[in-house]
Structure formats: structure tokens, C-alpha cells
Design an enzyme around this catalytic site. Structure first.
Site, PDB file in Angstrom:
ATOM      1  N   CYS A   1      -0.109  35.311  23.731  1.00 50.26           N
ATOM      2  CA  CYS A   1      -0.503  36.719  23.906  1.00 50.26           C
ATOM      3  C   CYS A   1      -0.827  37.066  25.360  1.00 50.26           C
ATOM      4  O   CYS A   1      -1.074  38.230  25.669  1.00 50.26           O
ATOM      5  CB  CYS A   1      -1.684  37.067  23.000  1.00 50.26           C
ATOM      6  SG  CYS A   1      -3.232  36.335  23.544  1.00 50.26           S
TER       7      CYS A   1
ATOM      8  N   LYS B   1       0.874  -1.182   0.000  1.00 51.46           N
ATOM      9  CA  LYS B   1       0.000   0.000   0.000  1.00 51.46           C
ATOM     10  C   LYS B   1       0.903   1.221   0.000  1.00 51.46           C
ATOM     11  O   LYS B   1       1.539   1.541   1.005  1.00 51.46           O
ATOM     12  CB  LYS B   1      -0.917  -0.022   1.226  1.00 51.46           C
ATOM     13  CG  LYS B   1      -1.939   1.094   1.242  1.00 51.46           C
ATOM     14  CD  LYS B   1      -2.923   0.874   2.370  1.00 51.46           C
ATOM     15  CE  LYS B   1      -3.978   1.946   2.507  1.00 51.46           C
ATOM     16  NZ  LYS B   1      -3.603   3.291   2.222  1.00 51.46           N
TER      17      LYS B   1
ATOM     18  N   CYS C   1      -2.941  32.610  27.624  1.00 55.83           N
ATOM     19  CA  CYS C   1      -2.406  32.176  26.330  1.00 55.83           C
ATOM     20  C   CYS C   1      -0.878  32.319  26.326  1.00 55.83           C
ATOM     21  O   CYS C   1      -0.358  33.402  26.631  1.00 55.83           O
ATOM     22  CB  CYS C   1      -3.017  33.035  25.218  1.00 55.83           C
ATOM     23  SG  CYS C   1      -2.266  32.734  23.613  1.00 55.83           S
TER      24      CYS C   1
ATOM     25  N   LYS D   1      -2.919  -2.363   7.450  1.00 57.42           N
ATOM     26  CA  LYS D   1      -1.892  -1.363   7.769  1.00 57.42           C
ATOM     27  C   LYS D   1      -0.875  -1.908   8.749  1.00 57.42           C
ATOM     28  O   LYS D   1      -1.247  -2.629   9.679  1.00 57.42           O
ATOM     29  CB  LYS D   1      -2.552  -0.119   8.353  1.00 57.42           C
ATOM     30  CG  LYS D   1      -3.361   0.648   7.314  1.00 57.42           C
ATOM     31  CD  LYS D   1      -3.379   2.097   7.700  1.00 57.42           C
ATOM     32  CE  LYS D   1      -4.081   2.954   6.689  1.00 57.42           C
ATOM     33  NZ  LYS D   1      -4.065   4.353   7.097  1.00 57.42           N
TER      34      LYS D   1
HETATM   35  S1  IVH Z   1      -6.557  -0.630  -4.537  1.00 57.35           S
HETATM   36  C1  IVH Z   1     -11.349   0.163  -4.743  1.00 57.35           C
HETATM   37  N1  IVH Z   1      -3.990  -0.838  -4.254  1.00 57.35           N
HETATM   38  O1  IVH Z   1      -5.086   3.263  -0.689  1.00 57.35           O
HETATM   39  C2  IVH Z   1     -10.086   0.869  -4.394  1.00 57.35           C
HETATM   40  N2  IVH Z   1      -5.016   1.086  -3.337  1.00 57.35           N
HETATM   41  O2  IVH Z   1      -7.433   2.953   1.197  1.00 57.35           O
HETATM   42  C3  IVH Z   1      -8.928   0.271  -5.115  1.00 57.35           C
HETATM   43  N3  IVH Z   1      -3.459   2.667  -2.299  1.00 57.35           N
HETATM   44  O3  IVH Z   1      -7.315   5.390  -2.267  1.00 57.35           O
HETATM   45  C4  IVH Z   1      -7.659   0.696  -4.438  1.00 57.35           C
HETATM   46  N4  IVH Z   1      -1.611   1.546  -2.705  1.00 57.35           N
HETATM   47  O4  IVH Z   1      -4.967   5.576  -3.053  1.00 57.35           O
HETATM   48  C5  IVH Z   1      -5.058  -0.077  -3.998  1.00 57.35           C
HETATM   49  N5  IVH Z   1      -1.695  -1.155  -4.155  1.00 57.35           N
HETATM   50  C6  IVH Z   1      -2.750  -0.404  -3.883  1.00 57.35           C
HETATM   51  C7  IVH Z   1      -2.661   0.828  -3.206  1.00 57.35           C
HETATM   52  C8  IVH Z   1      -3.823   1.548  -2.948  1.00 57.35           C
HETATM   53  C9  IVH Z   1      -2.116   2.639  -2.176  1.00 57.35           C
HETATM   54  C10 IVH Z   1      -4.312   3.735  -1.763  1.00 57.35           C
HETATM   55  C11 IVH Z   1      -5.296   4.247  -2.788  1.00 57.35           C
HETATM   56  C12 IVH Z   1      -6.644   4.173  -2.146  1.00 57.35           C
HETATM   57  C13 IVH Z   1      -6.323   3.889  -0.714  1.00 57.35           C
HETATM   58  C14 IVH Z   1      -7.389   2.936  -0.179  1.00 57.35           C
END
Ligand code: IVH
Length: 472
Positions: free
Chosen positions: A408, A102, A405, A294
Site C-alpha cells: 500500500c 512416524k 509497505c 525425526k
Molecule cells: S505413538 C503417547 N506412534 O506423532 C503418544 N505416534 O509426537 C503415543 N505419530 O501425536 C504416540 N506416527 O500423532 C506414535 N507410529 C506412531 C506415530 C505417532 C505419528 C504422531 C502422533 C503423535 C505425535 C507425537
């Protein structure tokens, strides 16, 4: 806080931080903190409207693009069990999963007509994004023409190689991700990152007319390679127990992450078979056939040495914890946000307590647990940044919540969990308000430094004063 009040607070906070993240490329909290707000709201009020919007609408005044195929967000997970659960609820017929890192950048959609790049857009709200065609064309590996005269919408993430970030941008941004959306959305020459320093990694393609005859998504990733677009690396798991290999894959990337050329924040798992995806369909928020897993946040222990209070643009006075320097995920951490008075009270911490801190791929570390009074051994072998050893005696003291603050000196007011400076003349507040105003109106050439100089020289006190400036 009463239930209703807490829900309202969480919904407002999610909207506010989402706006900063997507529309201003200037997040004030880390992903982990955002996720905590989101998860709490989901627990308390699963049907809250905020949870079912993908993101804010793009900034006014910019060219909008209606996505022919909406750009969805994904369901999230963090544990092995989340992977097992995902496989259990998504498997029927075949068991074939596609996995990709990701990538932690900014989503981009590239629209090709007869093989020519016609338009590029950010994700925006998921339904509508911003036209960023000019900047997308500067991204070195975004082809303006494909090897085939097809109509397609290619989706992927623009990322900045970490080596480029370290060499050119370390001083202007806490992380490469913020620079990615800034570089795509900038007007020419406004001093943000250069789009030519970005790289596009594809993960999806959609066809408005004819599509190649394919059964699996992975065939489409190979198809993309054939037409001249590089997808993010992928792997297929299709054994009888794919979840086992999928969990191993997360460990493999966990180890590889520190030396990988781009920042990644997890693994995306997707059912590979396109027909099975159709059958599984969507919830209101995400497809059922994918999981964004994640990496768990990185954690370490330290000792709370003191608390400084800072007044922000909105007038919120935020406690910043000073802790004994501690490595977390390869970075030495000395300052940690405590968010607000409510958080100080929730944690019940005192100066001299041992604390658990966490840091995700992004930068803002956070105290997540109070581990009670630090012992002598907790303080031993700890050093100041300049190499001096800490004295081991640290007397336990209550955290003093300021009445005035810090910027200020005027009286502060408690609003919900926040301590606020209500004075519109407060300098800390004005500097931030002016910066925010100029950024929102996309005024070129006015940054934080210039605003501070204008305030220091008494040339502006309020936003209205900006319009009274003259050349002489
Ligand atoms: S698949 C239906 N693959 O993660 C959505 N997303 O939480 C298909 N992202 O907005 C997304 N790497 O910008 C996909 N290998 C990957 C990814 C990826 C980063 C981001 C993407 C998406 C978000 C989803």
C-alpha cells in the site's frame, strides 16, 4: 533482544504457530522452524507454560470431546546420540523396543463401544479434541464395527496416500498433511479434501473396561489386526544392544522414505513392555518410554539472487529470498523464506552470498547459514527455471530494508524483529484478515478468490463491509 523480551516473543510465536497448525490447518512456517522456536524457548526458559501445553483448545463452536485417555505428544530427537541416550535412560529389566514410522498426518482417536464406532475425535489440546465422527466414518479403512464387541479407544494417524495427493490435491495444498486435518474437520462440502481419500494407520489402543491380557504393546497391535484395524508397520528390537539396530532402522526408513506411499517425518521408538512403561512414567510434557526421532532436514547450497518483501494478513512484512534454483530433497527450490528483518540481520547475508538451505518433508524451505560471498564456481552451471544459464557476475549488494509497505506504500514500523504495516486499509492486510475471519467463522463458500474479487471491485474494504453486502 533482551532475555525476557526474547522469551515472550518465543512463547507468543509458539502459541501463534501452534494455533495456525492445529486449528486452521494453515501453517505459515515449517516443522523445522517451529522446532527451532520451541528448542530456543526450552533452552531459555524450560518451565515456560507454553511448553507444557500439548496444543491449543479446539475452535469455539465445534463439538468438544474430553479424551478419557489424554493424547500425549512425544519427546523429540534427531541424532544417533538421541537414540543411544533414549535407550540408556529407558532400559531397565528387559531391553525390548517397538519401532514404527512416524506418519505425518493428523492424529485421530476412535472410540468403540461394544465393538461399534461411537465417536471419533481429533487430538486438539491433548485433553480435549473435536468431534469428527461423521468425517472419520468416511475414511475407507475405519471400521464402523469391530470383529469383537469390545470397548476401546484406538489411536492412530490419518494420512493421505502421496499418489492421491499428487493426482487430486497438488494445486490446492503444499503438502498432504495440511489436507488431513482439514478433511477431518470440515463441514460438509466446504471444498477441502475428501475424507474418503484418507487412510487410518493405528499406533495405540486403550481400554476403559477390561483389556486383553498382554505384556507388550506389540501384542496389542496384533490384537488390533484381529479386530479389523490396520496398525502402522512395526518392528521389534530386543538384542543386547538394541540401539545399534534402532539406528540402522532409521537409515533403512531414510532410504525407503522417498518411495513410501505416505509421508513420514521420522521414527517413533517405544519401550514395548507395558509394565515398564508404567514404571518409567511421564514428565510434564511427554512419556519417558517413547522417543519421536525425526529425520534430519535436507540441506543444499545455493546463491542469494534477490529479496522480495510481502505484506501478510497481520501486517508483518516478510522478506522472501530468491535463490538460484536448487534441488533439495527431490524438489527444486527457488523461493525461500527469511521470516523477518531480525533473521536477515542475524544471518548477515547480502545478495550474491552463497547460502545453505534446508527443507523438511513439508514444503517451506529456509536459509540456515550464510556461507559468505559466492565464488565464480558457485554460479557456474546454474540455470534459470526456463533453461537460461545464469550470468556468472553477480555483484554483492546489501539487502535493502523497505521503508514503505510493498502493498500500500504507507510507512512501515519496526516491532521487535518484525517490520509491520500498521494501516488497516492496506489491501494485502485486508485480504488476509478477511480470509482469516471467514475461515474462523466457518463461512461456507467464501475463499481467497472471492475475497480478492470483492476487494478488486471495491465491494468490501473492511470486515464490517462483509455484513453490508446484498444480493443486488
Ligand atoms: S505413538 C503417547 N506412534 O506423532 C503418544 N505416534 O509426537 C503415543 N505419530 O501425536 C504416540 N506416527 O500423532 C506414535 N507410529 C506412531 C506415530 C505417532 C505419528 C504422531 C502422533 C503423535 C505425535 C507425537
Amino acid at each position: 533482544m533482551a532475555g525476557e523480551e526474547r522469551i515472550k516473543y518465543l512463547a507468543d510465536a509458539v502459541r501463534y504457530h501452534r494455533e495456525l497448525y492445529y486449528n486452521h490447518s494453515a501453517p505459515e512456517i515449517s516443522d523445522a522452524e517451529f522446532d527451532a522456536l520451541w528448542d530456543e524457548l526450552k533452552d531459555l526458559d524450560p518451565n515456560n507454560a507454553v511448553l507444557h501445553e500439548v496444543g491449543p483448545e479446539p475452535l469455539p463452536g465445534t463439538e468438544k470431546v474430553e479424551h478419557m485417555f489424554p493424547m500425549r505428544s512425544l519427546d523429540k530427537g534427531t541424532s544417533d546420540d538421541d537414540i543411544i541416550h533414549f535407550v540408556t535412560q529407558s532400559t531397565f529389566g528387559g531391553k525390548r523396543y517397538l519401532a514404527q514410522p512416524k506418519l505425518d498426518g493428523s492424529a485421530l482417536s476412535l472410540e468403540y463401544v461394544a465393538g461399534n464406532l461411537y465417536r471419533a475425535a481429533t487430538r486438539g489440546s491433548g485433553e480435549r479434541g473435536e468431534d469428527v465422527t461423521l468425517n472419520a466414518k468416511l475414511v475407507a479403512n475405519v471400521p464402523t464395527r469391530l470383529n469383537s464387541p469390545v470397548d476401546c479407544h484406538v489411536r492412530g494417524e490419518v494420512v493421505m496416500p502421496l499418489a492421491v495427493f499428487e493426482e487430486k490435491y497438488r494445486d490446492i495444498s503444499p503438502n498432504p498433511r495440511n489436507l488431513c486435518s482439514g478433511a477431518l474437520r470440515q463441514k460438509h462440502g466446504d471444498g477441502k479434501a475428501d475424507a474418503s481419500d484418507l487412510v487410518f494407520c493405528a499406533y495405540d489402543v486403550k481400554f476403559p473396561n477390561e483389556s486383553p491380557d498382554t505384556v507388550n504393546d506389540s501384542e496389542l497391535l496384533s490384537w488390533l489386526q484381529g479386530v479389523g484395524i490396520e496398525p502402522a508397520p512395526w518392528e521389534i528390537f530386543s538384542s543386547e544392544t538394541p540401539q545399534k539396530e534402532m539406528i540402522e532402522y532409521t537409515s533403512k526408513w531414510g532410504a525407503k522414505r522417498a518411495t513410501y506411499e505416505y509421508e513420514i517425518d521420522g521414527i517413533v521408538f517405544k519401550l514395548d513392555n507395558l509394565e515398564q512403561r508404567e514404571n518409567l512414567g511421564m514428565t510434564a510434557h511427554h512419556p519417558r518410554w517413547a522417543l519421536a526421532w525425526k529425520f534430519p532436514s535436507q540441506e543444499a547450497h545455493s546463491v542469494l539472487l534477490g529479496v522480495d518483501w510481502q505484506t501478510g494478513r497481520t501486517g508483518a512484512v516478510t522478506p522472501v529470498a530468491r535463490i538460484a534454483p536448487q534441488m533439495v530433497g527431490g524438489v527444486t527450490v527457488e523461493n525461500v523464506t527469511l521470516h523477518n528483518v531480525g533473521e536477515v540481520e542475524r544471518l548477515g547475508i547480502k545478495i550474491g552470498d552463497k547460502v545453505k538451505i534446508t527443507r523438511r518433508g513439508d514444503v517451506i524451505p529456509k536459509i540456515i547459514e550464510n556461507l559468505g560471498e559466492a565464488s565464480l564456481s558457485d554460479m557456474q552451471n546454474r540455470y534459470h527455471a526456463d533453461g537460461r544459464k545464469f550470468s556468472a557476475e553477480l555483484s554483492v549488494q546489501r539487502i535493502q530494508i523497505p521503508k514503505d509497505c510493498p502493498a500500500c506504500g504507507r510507512n512501515l514500523v519496526m516491532k521487535g524483529a518484525f517490520l509491520r504495516c500498521m494501516s488497516l486499509e492496506c489491501d494485502a492486510r485486508t485480504a488476509r484478515a478477511l480470509t482469516y475471519w471467514c475461515r474462523t467463522l466457518e463461512m461456507d463458500g467464501i475463499g481467497e478468490k472471492l475475497i480478492e474479487a470483492l476487494l478488486d471491485n471495491g465491494l468490501v474494504k473492511t470486515i464490517a463491509d462483509l455484513y453490508r453486502l446484498s444480493h443486488s
